[in-house]
Motif scaffolding. Structure first.
Motif, mmCIF file in Angstrom:
data_model
loop_
_atom_site.group_PDB
_atom_site.id
_atom_site.type_symbol
_atom_site.label_atom_id
_atom_site.label_comp_id
_atom_site.label_asym_id
_atom_site.label_seq_id
_atom_site.Cartn_x
_atom_site.Cartn_y
_atom_site.Cartn_z
ATOM 1 N N ASP A 17 -20.507 -24.396 -6.563
ATOM 2 C CA ASP A 17 -19.792 -22.549 -6.082
ATOM 3 C C ASP A 17 -20.159 -21.785 -6.138
ATOM 4 O O ASP A 17 -21.051 -20.809 -4.958
ATOM 5 N N SER A 46 -22.445 -17.490 -2.602
ATOM 6 C CA SER A 46 -21.699 -18.199 -3.159
ATOM 7 C C SER A 46 -20.834 -18.932 -2.048
ATOM 8 O O SER A 46 -20.309 -18.747 -1.330
ATOM 9 N N LEU A 47 -20.182 -20.627 -2.696
ATOM 10 C CA LEU A 47 -19.400 -20.655 -1.964
ATOM 11 C C LEU A 47 -17.717 -20.727 -2.691
ATOM 12 O O LEU A 47 -17.452 -20.872 -3.465
ATOM 13 N N GLU A 48 -16.963 -21.124 -1.268
ATOM 14 C CA GLU A 48 -15.601 -21.783 -2.049
ATOM 15 C C GLU A 48 -15.402 -23.123 -1.711
ATOM 16 O O GLU A 48 -15.453 -23.789 -1.291
ATOM 17 N N CYS A 50 -16.247 -26.083 -3.339
ATOM 18 C CA CYS A 50 -17.602 -27.528 -3.599
ATOM 19 C C CYS A 50 -16.690 -27.972 -4.969
ATOM 20 O O CYS A 50 -17.117 -29.161 -5.159
ATOM 21 N N ASN A 52 -14.001 -27.889 -6.200
ATOM 22 C CA ASN A 52 -12.630 -27.972 -5.757
ATOM 23 C C ASN A 52 -13.023 -30.232 -5.099
ATOM 24 O O ASN A 52 -11.713 -31.002 -5.043
ATOM 25 N N THR A 74 -21.207 -29.042 -12.309
ATOM 26 C CA THR A 74 -20.333 -27.743 -11.943
ATOM 27 C C THR A 74 -20.980 -26.833 -11.230
ATOM 28 O O THR A 74 -21.217 -26.747 -13.338
ATOM 29 N N SER A 76 -18.857 -23.356 -11.440
ATOM 30 C CA SER A 76 -18.164 -22.539 -10.946
ATOM 31 C C SER A 76 -17.758 -20.529 -11.568
ATOM 32 O O SER A 76 -18.697 -20.458 -12.854
ATOM 33 N N SER A 119 -22.360 -31.558 -2.719
ATOM 34 C CA SER A 119 -21.219 -30.825 -2.151
ATOM 35 C C SER A 119 -21.930 -29.282 -2.275
ATOM 36 O O SER A 119 -21.589 -28.570 -4.081
ATOM 37 N N GLY A 120 -22.567 -28.337 -1.643
ATOM 38 C CA GLY A 120 -23.428 -26.952 -1.820
ATOM 39 C C GLY A 120 -23.536 -26.740 -0.363
ATOM 40 O O GLY A 120 -24.386 -27.481 0.381
ATOM 41 N N SER A 146 -28.555 -24.299 -8.236
ATOM 42 C CA SER A 146 -26.982 -23.574 -8.513
ATOM 43 C C SER A 146 -28.302 -22.124 -9.087
ATOM 44 O O SER A 146 -27.727 -21.039 -8.850
ATOM 45 N N ARG A 194 -22.370 -20.733 5.568
ATOM 46 C CA ARG A 194 -22.042 -21.147 5.185
ATOM 47 C C ARG A 194 -23.790 -20.873 4.182
ATOM 48 O O ARG A 194 -23.945 -20.982 3.245
#
Length: 222
Positions: A17, A46-48, A50, A52, A74, A76, A119-120, A146, A194
């Motif tokens: 994320d 940044s994402l929301e 992933c 989760n 991860t 966060s 996921s990313g 990241s 994205r």
């Protein structure tokens, strides 16, 4: 009489994320950042969702596939800019992802299974001299780590393919799911970008370093 050893399940889940951008500090000086082909600093939104995703997949596996051995990486957001909540060794950097892959590969036996999920962000990045694709392709699909914008390596598609082939040669059942883009102008809900639109980046010296761990492996693409 020896009893047969039951097969084991290995799981590696990666969710990004928080992408670290444009905040120079002692650990990541500005000189190490990536730039575009035009010389501008590269940044990633940044994402929301992933992280989760990783938590939901882990919950599903806990309910239906225990026992299994898992590795969770991860990134966060925290209350501090560009600093993830997770400890450094649990953040999805190239080195951490590779370390977990190597650990599983070294321990896996014929008949075991391995599930990898990412996921990313994904993007097309310039080839390196080590790329098996030295023909007409100018860019290659990669999973963005990241700390990619800090000048660290992405997980290139062909590199992931090499890692997975090692497991396949050991007769390990491999399953992979990738929730990532590799092209510009990809969109999520309500117009949220994205992958960056009209995005370009340049390789750094670290991208060209030959790790040497895959010598003798068959070449393959991702």
């Amino acid at each position: 009489m020896e009893h047969p050893v039951p097969p084991r399940r290995f799981v590696q889940l990666v969710g990004v994320d928080l992408y670290q951008n444009r905040q120079p500090n002692e650990k990541y000086p500005k000189e190490g950042w990536r730039t575009s082909k035009e010389g501008n600093l590269v940044s990633l939104r940044s994402l929301e969702g992933c992280v989760n995703d990783v938590e939901l997949i882990q919950g599903f596996l806990d309910d239906h596939f225990t026992p299994y051995e898992r590795s969770i990486l991860t990134s966060s957001p925290s209350k501090y800019p560009n600093i993830p909540v997770e400890e450094e060794h649990r953040v999805p950097t190239y080195q951490n992802i590779k370390r977990e892959f190597d650990n599983i590969t070294n321990r896996a036996r014929p008949g075991d299974s391995f599930y990898f999920h990412f996921s990313g962000h994904g993007a097309m990045v310039p080839k390196t001299e080590q790329s098996p694709f030295q023909g007409g392709r100018t860019d290659e699909a990669s999973l963005l780590t990241s700390d990619y914008c800090y000048g660290k390596r992405p997980v290139r598609g062909w590199k992931l393919n090499q890692w997975l082939k090692k497991l396949d040669k050991k007769k390990v059942q491999v399953i992979v799911t990738l929730d990532s883009c590799y092209a510009a102008a990809s969109w999520r809900y309500e117009g949220t970008v994205r992958s960056p639109e009209n995005w370009s980046t340049c390789n750094l010296p670290g991208d060209e370093e030959d790790e040497g761990e895959d010598e003798g492996e068959d070449e393959g693409g991702g």
